[in-house]
Design an enzyme around this catalytic site. Structure first.
Site, PDB file in Angstrom:
ATOM      1  N   ASN A 146      30.060 -18.724   2.589  1.00  0.00           N
ATOM      2  CA  ASN A 146      30.363 -18.594   4.062  1.00  0.00           C
ATOM      3  C   ASN A 146      31.179 -17.577   4.454  1.00  0.00           C
ATOM      4  O   ASN A 146      32.477 -17.438   4.001  1.00  0.00           O
ATOM      5  CB  ASN A 146      31.103 -19.980   4.361  1.00  0.00           C
ATOM      6  CG  ASN A 146      31.250 -20.320   6.096  1.00  0.00           C
ATOM      7  OD1 ASN A 146      32.149 -19.884   6.462  1.00  0.00           O
ATOM      8  ND2 ASN A 146      30.354 -20.886   6.550  1.00  0.00           N
ATOM      9  N   CYS A 205      33.379 -20.305  14.335  1.00  0.00           N
ATOM     10  CA  CYS A 205      34.655 -21.027  14.198  1.00  0.00           C
ATOM     11  C   CYS A 205      35.438 -20.936  15.420  1.00  0.00           C
ATOM     12  O   CYS A 205      35.843 -19.892  15.845  1.00  0.00           O
ATOM     13  CB  CYS A 205      35.449 -20.550  12.888  1.00  0.00           C
ATOM     14  SG  CYS A 205      36.930 -21.414  13.018  1.00  0.00           S
TER      15      CYS A 205
HETATM   16  C1  LIG Z   1      38.787 -28.983   8.126  1.00  0.00           C
HETATM   17  C2  LIG Z   1      37.631 -28.264   8.163  1.00  0.00           C
HETATM   18  C3  LIG Z   1      37.491 -26.824   7.996  1.00  0.00           C
HETATM   19  C4  LIG Z   1      36.253 -26.211   8.438  1.00  0.00           C
HETATM   20  N1  LIG Z   1      36.187 -25.050   7.867  1.00  0.00           N
HETATM   21  C5  LIG Z   1      34.891 -24.311   8.163  1.00  0.00           C
HETATM   22  C6  LIG Z   1      34.731 -22.828   7.534  1.00  0.00           C
HETATM   23  O1  LIG Z   1      35.504 -22.161   6.871  1.00  0.00           O
HETATM   24  N2  LIG Z   1      33.573 -22.441   8.144  1.00  0.00           N
HETATM   25  C7  LIG Z   1      32.611 -23.025   8.697  1.00  0.00           C
HETATM   26  O2  LIG Z   1      31.595 -22.387   8.680  1.00  0.00           O
HETATM   27  N3  LIG Z   1      32.787 -24.171   9.138  1.00  0.00           N
HETATM   28  C8  LIG Z   1      34.030 -24.969   8.807  1.00  0.00           C
HETATM   29  N4  LIG Z   1      34.285 -26.138   9.375  1.00  0.00           N
HETATM   30  C9  LIG Z   1      32.899 -26.876   9.906  1.00  0.00           C
HETATM   31  C10 LIG Z   1      32.274 -27.829   9.034  1.00  0.00           C
HETATM   32  O3  LIG Z   1      31.471 -26.720   7.982  1.00  0.00           O
HETATM   33  C11 LIG Z   1      31.104 -28.414   9.633  1.00  0.00           C
HETATM   34  O4  LIG Z   1      30.374 -27.557  10.480  1.00  0.00           O
HETATM   35  C12 LIG Z   1      31.804 -29.459  10.572  1.00  0.00           C
HETATM   36  O5  LIG Z   1      32.945 -30.164  10.100  1.00  0.00           O
HETATM   37  C13 LIG Z   1      30.574 -30.792  11.320  1.00  0.00           C
HETATM   38  O6  LIG Z   1      30.303 -31.617  10.206  1.00  0.00           O
HETATM   39  P1  LIG Z   1      30.930 -32.715   9.680  1.00  0.00           P
HETATM   40  O7  LIG Z   1      31.083 -33.645  11.009  1.00  0.00           O
HETATM   41  O8  LIG Z   1      30.251 -33.520   8.541  1.00  0.00           O
HETATM   42  O9  LIG Z   1      32.410 -32.543   9.296  1.00  0.00           O
HETATM   43  C14 LIG Z   1      35.139 -26.894   8.902  1.00  0.00           C
HETATM   44  C15 LIG Z   1      35.575 -27.951   9.205  1.00  0.00           C
HETATM   45  C16 LIG Z   1      36.536 -28.848   8.800  1.00  0.00           C
HETATM   46  C17 LIG Z   1      36.517 -30.234   9.446  1.00  0.00           C
END
Ligand SMILES: Cc1cc2nc3c(=O)[nH]c(=O)nc-3n(C[C@H](O)[C@H](O)[C@H](O)COP(=O)(O)O)c2cc1C
Ligand SMILES: Cc1cc2nc3c(=O)[nH]c(=O)nc-3n(C[C@H](O)[C@H](O)[C@H](O)COP(=O)(O)OP(=O)(O)OC[C@H]3O[C@@H](n4cnc5c(N)ncnc54)[C@H](O)[C@@H]3O)c2cc1C
Ligand code: FES
Lengths: 314, 262
Positions: A99, A130
């Site tokens: 990523n 983000c």
């Molecule tokens: C604590 C946390 C950190 C995240 N960091 C990133 C990141 O570094 N890069 C990214 O593309 N998405 C990041 N995301 C987003 C997740 O990859 C994902 O798109 C989002 O959480 C939705 O999926 P979920 O509901 O299954 O968590 C992060 C999400 C969380 C909760």
């Protein structure tokens, strides 16, 4: 049932379940708790050319059926990633997705170029979505022209498969998806977190150190499904869906909406082994809903209207 | 693969107003260390971190002393003997064993007291130099684990903010006095951030190590999400470094933390 997923540029997943970026670290953290090699893939924490400090704490706040985070993409930077994390990732027998993040088009390209030579990395996920950083990142994610520029430079930097991660925080996220596909993106991943906020009544302050944050977890699943559905009917490349997945049934909803594979994030904090459970149960759940193969489920809930109207192939 | 496990609840007791201690049992708790914690599944979206209040490695038993402050802790406190708690444990970096020949102060405020009791239980019996336990609470009814310390052969000094028991005030004054008599001492402390900041300032320059156990809101609990950070050294022009409480802590050496940013 065969769960293999064939993606562009010979990217082959053992199964459609990928650990979502930012929720799975750089891999070794969860190795004690999860058999990583059973997963379809792992998208590692966002990597920038130089180290990023991230936002002040508190960085997470629980909300009904959801989680707000404002991590702010803290990461040790490219050199530290190559020295400390890449060796572990090389030992994995699963697809590893880098990523990548940056403040400028050139920063994205620099990371892609450096990791193009790194055997641990099988594919890229360009994170222009983000909500937790002010400069760069999201400014590309909400402007189709800027997103096009980022993808075009990344495309020049690597021949590895590239997906672009789309933001839900705009009226028509598919405009960005269409732009990056035109710039050479092989896939779209969607969605990143939904921007939101909470107030800490005891401190009379925004709950998060970063003031606003990104909402994830089951609360955002309907938003995610709708965006995946809309993107899948507009672009010809595979869509990787995510947002609030907790169960094999949730995965199936994303597949039927048009996703070829999914990513799983927040639920891992509660249940580190949930992704493995989903992989195990998926064939039975597909069969229960009458699908003979994984492929058959992809896009099964798509309505043909748009394809007909606009002359797009389904 | 060592995933989450279900620990059997063998004892539940009310220890003070809104405070419950559960003793749980599972073989994976055998090598728990004082200062480490369990990340416990509750009906919320996130697990809840709770330190070990006591550890019996031989039996694989550990105590969890919980103050009810919200839905997660209320749920944990309402569990009954015979039920199980789903946990990831033991997690984090606990206390390093104290030097038995150096004066030792254990300073706890509120629900910061349980991890200090587990440290005393583990290492107090072999300690040769003098030791001193200072416990702080808002009022008499909220003083935690003083009887447990007494049972383990040490009389704790109790402070309450309203003076309803022991010395009126906080742990800070008694610690200052102890430090002036024991400049070669070592300190372990756990409590609210305000208290720890004072302890950190007071202990600057003492000869022995100062170990501070911190709290922070957590996601994964295992080092993957970078949610649980505290400001640490090195501090740059644009801000401090951030270290994870769940894996680089909860116990930090005093010198690691950037208090002006906390
Ligand atoms: C604590 C946390 C950190 C995240 N960091 C990133 C990141 O570094 N890069 C990214 O593309 N998405 C990041 N995301 C987003 C997740 O990859 C994902 O798109 C989002 O959480 C939705 O999926 P979920 O509901 O299954 O968590 C992060 C999400 C969380 C909760
Ligand atoms: C390493 C560590 C050890 C701890 N040990 C103990 C202990 O031994 N006994 C005890 O009573 N409490 C302890 N706590 C605090 C305890 O985790 C919180 O009181 C608890 O999470 C609150 O959950 P809730 O649902 O009841 O409250 P809510 O305030 O409704 O919780 C909402 C969210 O905030 C988080 N949160 C709230 N307060 C804290 C806090 N102080 N620290 C971290 N997260 C918090 C919760 O986990 C949850 O995600 C410890 C915290 C940490 C980080
Ligand atoms: S809680 Fe995820 S890194 Fe500490």
């Amino acid at each position: 049932m065969d769960l293999t997923v064939h993606l562009p540029r010979n990217l082959i997943l053992k199964n459609p379940i990928i650990a979502a970026s930012g929720t799975f670290g750089f891999g070794p953290e969860y190795a004690r708790f999860v058999d990583i090699d059973r997963l379809g893939g792992v998208s590692v924490k966002g990597i920038s050319p130089e180290p990023w400090r991230g936002n002040p704490p508190p960085r997470v706040w629980e909300t009904p059926s959801g989680l707000l985070n404002s991590i702010g993409l803290q990461n040790p930077g490219l050199s530290a990633f190559l020295a400390e994390d890449a060796p572990f990732l090389r030992t994995l027998d699963t697809v590893v997705i880098a990523n990548i993040i940056g403040h400028t088009v050139e920063e994205y390209a620099a990371v892609a170029q450096a990791l193009d030579r790194e055997p641990a990395i099988d594919a890229f996920e360009v994170n222009i979505s983000c909500p937790n950083i002010k400069a760069g990142g999201i400014t590309f994610g909400h402007d189709p022209d800027a997103a096009y520029q980022v993808m075009r430079r990344v495309r020049q930097a690597t021949d590895k498969p590239v997906m672009v991660k789309v933001s839900p925080n705009m009226a028509e996220p598919w405009t960005v998806a269409e732009a990056v596909v035109e710039a050479g993106a092989d896939m779209i991943s969607a969605i990143n977190t939904v921007i939101g906020m909470a107030i800490d009544l005891k401190r009379r302050q925004p709950a998060l150190g970063g003031v606003t944050g990104g909402l994830s977890g089951p609360a955002i699943k309907p938003i995610a499904l709708r965006i995946v559905y809309e993107i899948a009917r507009r672009v010809r490349v595979p869509v990787i869906g995510m947002g609030g997945i907790q169960s094999p049934e949730d995965v199936l909803e994303f597949l039927l909406a048009g996703a070829e594979a999914v990513m799983v994030g927040t639920i891992t904090f509660q249940w580190p082994d949930r992704m493995e459970g989903i992989i195990e149960a998926l064939p039975n759940v597909l069969a229960r809903y009458g699908f003979q193969s994984l492929k058959e489920a992809v896009g099964a809930a798509q309505r043909p209207a748009l394809a007909d109207e606009e002359g797009l192939a389904p | 693969m060592a995933g989450a496990f279900k620990a059997l609840i063998v004892t539940v007791r009310q220890v003070a107003l809104d405070h419950v201690e559960l003793i749980v049992e599972h073989e994976r708790l055998r090598d728990a260390t004082p200062g480490q914690f369990a990340h416990i599944l509750t009906p919320g979206t996130l697990r809840r971190p709770v330190s070990f209040s006591r550890i019996d490695g031989g039996l694989g038993r550990a105590g969890l002393l919980v103050q009810v402050v919200g839905p997660g802790t209320a749920w944990i406190a309402a569990r009954q003997v015979g039920e199980t708690l789903d946990m990831l444990a033991p997690l984090g970096r606990g206390f390093a064993p104290p030097d038995p020949d150096r004066p030792w102060a254990l300073v706890g405020g509120g629900v910061g007291i349980p991890p200090l009791f587990s440290a005393w239980e583990r290492w107090g019996w072999r300690h040769r130099a003098p030791a001193h336990v200072i416990l702080g609470a808002r009022k008499a009814a909220l003083v935690l684990m003083d009887a447990d310390f007494r049972q383990q052969a040490i009389e704790p000094l109790v402070t309450t903010e309203d003076g309803s028991r022991g010395i009126m005030g906080t742990v800070v004054d008694p610690l200052r006095q102890w430090l002036s008599r024991n400049p070669d001492g070592q300190v372990m402390a756990c409590g609210p951030n305000g208290m720890l900041a004072r302890v950190s300032a007071l202990t600057e320059g003492i000869a022995g190590p100062v170990q501070l156990a911190l709290e922070q809101r957590m996601g994964c609990g295992i080092g993957a999400c970078l949610a649980c950070v505290v400001p640490s050294v090195p501090v740059g022009p644009d801000g401090p470094g951030y270290r994870r409480v769940c894996t680089e802590g909860p116990v930090f050496q005093r010198e690691e933390l950037a208090w002006s940013w906390i």
